[in-house]
Design an enzyme around this catalytic site. Structure first.
Site, mmCIF file in Angstrom:
data_model
loop_
_atom_site.group_PDB
_atom_site.id
_atom_site.type_symbol
_atom_site.label_atom_id
_atom_site.label_comp_id
_atom_site.label_asym_id
_atom_site.label_seq_id
_atom_site.Cartn_x
_atom_site.Cartn_y
_atom_site.Cartn_z
ATOM 1 N N LYS A 54 0.973 -1.281 -0.070
ATOM 2 C CA LYS A 54 0.089 0.099 0.344
ATOM 3 C C LYS A 54 0.921 1.357 0.383
ATOM 4 C CE LYS A 54 -3.686 -2.070 2.186
ATOM 5 N NZ LYS A 54 -4.750 -2.860 3.132
ATOM 6 N N GLN A 98 -4.666 -1.839 10.352
ATOM 7 C CA GLN A 98 -4.343 -2.610 8.876
ATOM 8 C C GLN A 98 -4.549 -3.513 10.044
ATOM 9 O OE1 GLN A 98 -3.508 -3.483 5.751
ATOM 10 N NE2 GLN A 98 -3.897 -5.733 5.983
ATOM 11 N N ASP A 121 -10.772 3.263 4.285
ATOM 12 C CA ASP A 121 -11.353 1.979 3.852
ATOM 13 C C ASP A 121 -12.591 2.003 4.237
ATOM 14 O OD1 ASP A 121 -8.819 -0.442 4.136
ATOM 15 O OD2 ASP A 121 -8.959 0.127 6.863
HETATM 16 N N1 GUN Z 1 -7.326 -6.599 6.088
HETATM 17 C C1 GUN Z 1 -8.062 -7.551 5.026
HETATM 18 N N2 GUN Z 1 -8.024 -6.262 4.772
HETATM 19 C C2 GUN Z 1 -8.508 -5.456 4.650
HETATM 20 C C3 GUN Z 1 -8.032 -3.853 3.890
HETATM 21 O O1 GUN Z 1 -9.181 -3.979 3.157
HETATM 22 N N3 GUN Z 1 -8.313 -2.830 5.107
HETATM 23 C C4 GUN Z 1 -7.458 -3.803 6.142
HETATM 24 N N4 GUN Z 1 -7.532 -1.800 7.329
HETATM 25 N N5 GUN Z 1 -7.126 -4.291 6.764
HETATM 26 C C5 GUN Z 1 -7.734 -5.247 6.463
#
Ligand code: GUN
Length: 295
Positions: A54, A98, A121
């Site tokens: 990311k 995350q 998100d």
């Molecule tokens: N863990 C798995 N997919 C995601 C996501 O799209 N965002 C976040 N913050 N954590 C994740």
């Protein structure tokens, strides 16, 4: 039949090219550089690699991206303090914590603490509520990416029978909601299957589109797929390790067999994964524009 491949790598690249134009315009016309903070608690290898990807993507697009890595023993209170600090920082347009978080931290408390205007998100209850109502909001990245893959690949969703496998808050529930709405990539008839579903195969065999987000390697087999169906595989399952130390990945779909029955299919890796990251960038650019009253 050999199915057409829906490449997340190529579609994500196309969207990143569009975003590059937007980021350049923001910088040159408005002197704005979008800012993203990613917060990782602990050292889970899968989460580490997702967060690194990311940040790398953000930087390549000209987004100011900062990764904050906290010790696995970080208290909920300290994490909430960091979120508050980011909420108050005008240079931060997007905040991503995350998931999953370590067991001693209450995920819901953390997600609700993020300013909804910085919730790139789309996990804050306010954004989830707006999404269900079909109002303007940040869409969660994986379902948003799936919609883009379907529409940009010309898969007809209007009137289609869609079977979603998996009822997670991150993928299953939001994609089911989005695809039933009156919108591009919507107007579908949805069946949401889960661990208590009786005869999953019978549901799948009726589907024009199957979206598998269940976390079980190769669970969707060729006999469960109607000839000509479109298959979106959200699963990323580590099924072994290659001699070079790299993880061997498999999706939730038995790709080699299903590609002989389906009309189109997403690969793993190179399918939904790259789209999720790119949609996070799209939300971050949207957040920066909203903060500057440009949309
Ligand atoms: N863990 C798995 N997919 C995601 C996501 O799209 N965002 C976040 N913050 N954590 C994740």
């Amino acid at each position: 039949m050999t199915a057409k491949l829906i490449s997340g790598i190529e579609i994500a690249k196309e969207i990143r090219e569009e975003l590059t134009v937007e980021v350049t315009e923001l910088r040159e016309k408005h002197n704005i550089v979008p800012g993203l903070v990613t917060i990782l608690v602990g050292a889970d290898p899968a989460s580490q690699s997702y967060v690194a990807a990311k940040n790398k993507t953000a930087k390549a697009l000209g987004i100011n991206s900062e990764q904050m890595t906290l010790d696995v023993d970080t208290t909920e209170e300290d994490l909430l303090k960091l979120v508050e600090k980011c909420n108050a920082d005008p240079a931060v347009n997007g905040i991503l914590v995350q998931l999953p978080l370590p067991k001693h931290i209450n995920e819901a408390n953390v997600l609700i603490a993020i300013d909804p205007a910085k919730d790139v998100d789309g996990f804050h209850p306010i954004n989830v509520g707006k999404m269900v109502l079909g109002e303007q909001c940040f869409l969660p990245c994986t379902p948003h990416g799936i919609l883009e893959m379907l529409t940009r690949s010309g898969v007809e969703t209007s009137g289609a029978e869609v079977v979603v496998i998996g009822r997670s808050n991150i993928v299953g529930k939001p994609i089911a909601n989005l695809m039933l709405q009156k919108r591009d990539g919507g107007n579908a008839t949805i069946t949401l299957c889960h661990t208590r579903t009786k005869d999953m195969a019978a549901h799948c065999r009726r589907a024009d589109i199957i979206i598998a987000a269940v976390g079980v390697p190769k669970m969707v087999t060729a006999d469960m797929v109607k000839p000509g169906a479109a298959i979106i595989d959200v699963g990323v399952n580590r099924i072994g390790q290659a001699s070079n130390g790299k993880a061997i990945l498999a999706g939730d779909v038995d790709f080699d067999a299903v590609k002989e029955v389906a009309s189109c299919i997403t690969p793993v890796p190179g399918g939904v994964g790259p789209m999720t990251i790119t949609m996070l960038m799209k939300n971050t650019v949207q957040a920066a524009k909203m903060a500057a009253n440009l949309i």
